[in-house]
Scaffold this motif. Structure first.
Motif, short mmCIF file in Angstrom:
data_model
loop_
_atom_site.label_atom_id
_atom_site.label_comp_id
_atom_site.label_asym_id
_atom_site.label_seq_id
_atom_site.Cartn_x
_atom_site.Cartn_y
_atom_site.Cartn_z
N ASP A 51 0.83 -1.20 0.00
CA ASP A 51 0.00 0.00 0.00
C ASP A 51 0.87 1.26 0.00
OD1 ASP A 51 -2.46 1.36 0.11
OD2 ASP A 51 -2.28 1.59 2.28
N GLU A 56 -0.66 4.47 -0.95
CA GLU A 56 -1.89 4.33 -0.16
C GLU A 56 -3.14 4.40 -1.01
OE1 GLU A 56 -1.07 7.05 3.23
OE2 GLU A 56 -0.64 5.15 4.19
N THR A 57 -3.13 3.63 -2.10
CA THR A 57 -4.31 3.60 -2.97
C THR A 57 -5.10 2.30 -2.80
OG1 THR A 57 -2.85 2.77 -4.70
CG2 THR A 57 -3.39 5.13 -4.77
N LEU A 58 -4.63 1.41 -1.91
CA LEU A 58 -5.27 0.09 -1.81
C LEU A 58 -6.19 -0.03 -0.61
CD1 LEU A 58 -2.18 -2.24 -2.50
CD2 LEU A 58 -3.85 -1.39 -4.15
N ALA A 59 -7.17 -0.93 -0.74
CA ALA A 59 -8.01 -1.32 0.40
C ALA A 59 -8.06 -2.83 0.38
CB ALA A 59 -9.41 -0.75 0.24
N TRP A 60 -8.00 -3.47 1.56
CA TRP A 60 -8.00 -4.93 1.58
C TRP A 60 -8.65 -5.46 2.84
CZ3 TRP A 60 -3.92 -1.76 2.45
CH2 TRP A 60 -3.25 -1.89 3.66
N ARG A 76 -8.70 1.74 -3.04
CA ARG A 76 -9.28 2.43 -1.90
C ARG A 76 -10.44 3.34 -2.36
NH1 ARG A 76 -6.89 5.61 3.10
NH2 ARG A 76 -5.07 4.28 3.09
N SER A 77 -10.28 3.90 -3.57
CA SER A 77 -11.33 4.81 -4.07
C SER A 77 -12.64 4.08 -4.36
CB SER A 77 -10.84 5.53 -5.33
OG SER A 77 -10.37 4.59 -6.27
N THR A 79 -13.96 2.06 -2.19
CA THR A 79 -14.57 1.75 -0.90
C THR A 79 -15.08 3.04 -0.25
OG1 THR A 79 -12.47 2.02 0.24
CG2 THR A 79 -13.01 -0.20 -0.51
N ASP A 82 -13.22 5.94 5.09
CA ASP A 82 -13.15 5.38 6.43
C ASP A 82 -12.61 6.42 7.42
OD1 ASP A 82 -13.12 3.61 8.54
OD2 ASP A 82 -11.20 2.70 7.96
N ASP A 86 -8.61 9.07 6.51
CA ASP A 86 -8.77 8.51 5.16
C ASP A 86 -9.21 9.59 4.19
OD1 ASP A 86 -8.82 6.55 3.18
OD2 ASP A 86 -10.89 6.00 3.59
N ARG A 90 -7.03 10.57 0.90
CA ARG A 90 -7.64 10.53 -0.44
C ARG A 90 -7.57 11.90 -1.10
NH1 ARG A 90 -12.54 6.35 -0.91
NH2 ARG A 90 -11.97 4.96 0.78
#
Ligand SMILES: [Fe+2]
Ligand SMILES: [Fe+2]
Length: 235
Positions: A51, A56-60, A76-77, A79, A82, A86, A90
């Motif tokens: 990430d 920091e573009t990922l969500a998991w 991440r975009s 989702t 958060d 966040d 973003r």
């Protein structure tokens, strides 16, 4: 109906190659797309490091499954936002993208095309700075580095510098109806570098402390702050 997730079994990769293999699977994820990584070991550290590599573009989300772990990775975009930190991260990526596009237009000699992007960037960065300075800094912690440096003070100082450099970029566009690319480019390039360093410092030195403080707040107060932050950026 959306397509089922692509599944990639990394359990047969040698341990030293798992992270690299995972990197190639997630680096080109498209909006709406997800990949399911299957690993033998707990992927928490690996995912955090991927990430960071991908800004920091990922969500998991990981779960232990028979014979290992199953981790669903998406952008991440894709989702829901958060919380306040966040939202800030973003917004950093949105600002980066806008400004990178402006720089590319200038480099392609399309100064008129860059002007509109710079104007949008200027509105967005001023709102971002206002959010950090006036809504968040007064109520969130002021962590200190090992050398005693106050990270909020550094942030406030860097904001002044960013706004000063932005004013220089804007003046190139106001002093002349159609400035030359070479007149504008150095100012945009300098601000782009300043912005990247500033965001990196916030995300590594300040936001982890802010995140912890927000987590420790009662839910009503945290929710109210988040709602006000969103409203400020959307205004
Ligand atoms: Fe900032
Ligand atoms: Fe920021």
């Amino acid at each position: 109906m959306s397509a089922p997730d692509r599944e990639v079994d990394l359990r047969t990769e040698p341990p030293s190659r798992v992270q690299t293999a995972a990197f190639y699977e997630v680096r080109d994820l498209a909006p709406g797309e997800a990949v399911m990584l299957v690993t033998a070991e707990d992927p928490s550290l690996m995912m955090r490091s991927l990430d960071l590599q991908l800004r920091e573009t990922l969500a998991w989300r990981s779960e232990a499954a028979e014979g290992g772990y199953r981790t669903r990775v998406q952008l991440r975009s894709d989702t829901d936002i958060d919380g306040t930190v966040d939202l800030l991260v973003r917004d950093h990526r949105t600002l980066d993208e806008l400004f990178a596009k402006a720089l590319r237009r200038v480099n392609a000699n399309d100064v008129a095309g860059a002007r509109e992007l710079v104007e949008r960037f200027a509105v967005a960065i001023r709102k971002h700075v206002e959010l950090e300075n006036t809504l968040l800094a007064p109520v969130l912690p002021r962590p200190r580095g090992p050398d005693g440096a106050d990270h909020v003070e550094i942030m406030l100082r860097e904001h002044d510098e960013i706004l000063r450099q932005l004013a220089e970029v804007e003046s190139c566009f106001t002093e002349s109806a159609a400035p030359e690319a070479w007149e504008v480019e150095p100012f945009i390039a300098i601000l782009s570098g300043t912005l990247a360093k500033h965001e990196y410092r916030e995300e590594s030195n300040l936001f982890p402390h802010w995140h912890a403080a927000l987590d420790a707040m009662d839910e009503a107060r945290r929710g109210e702050l988040f709602a006000r932050a969103r409203a400020l950026l959307a205004a």
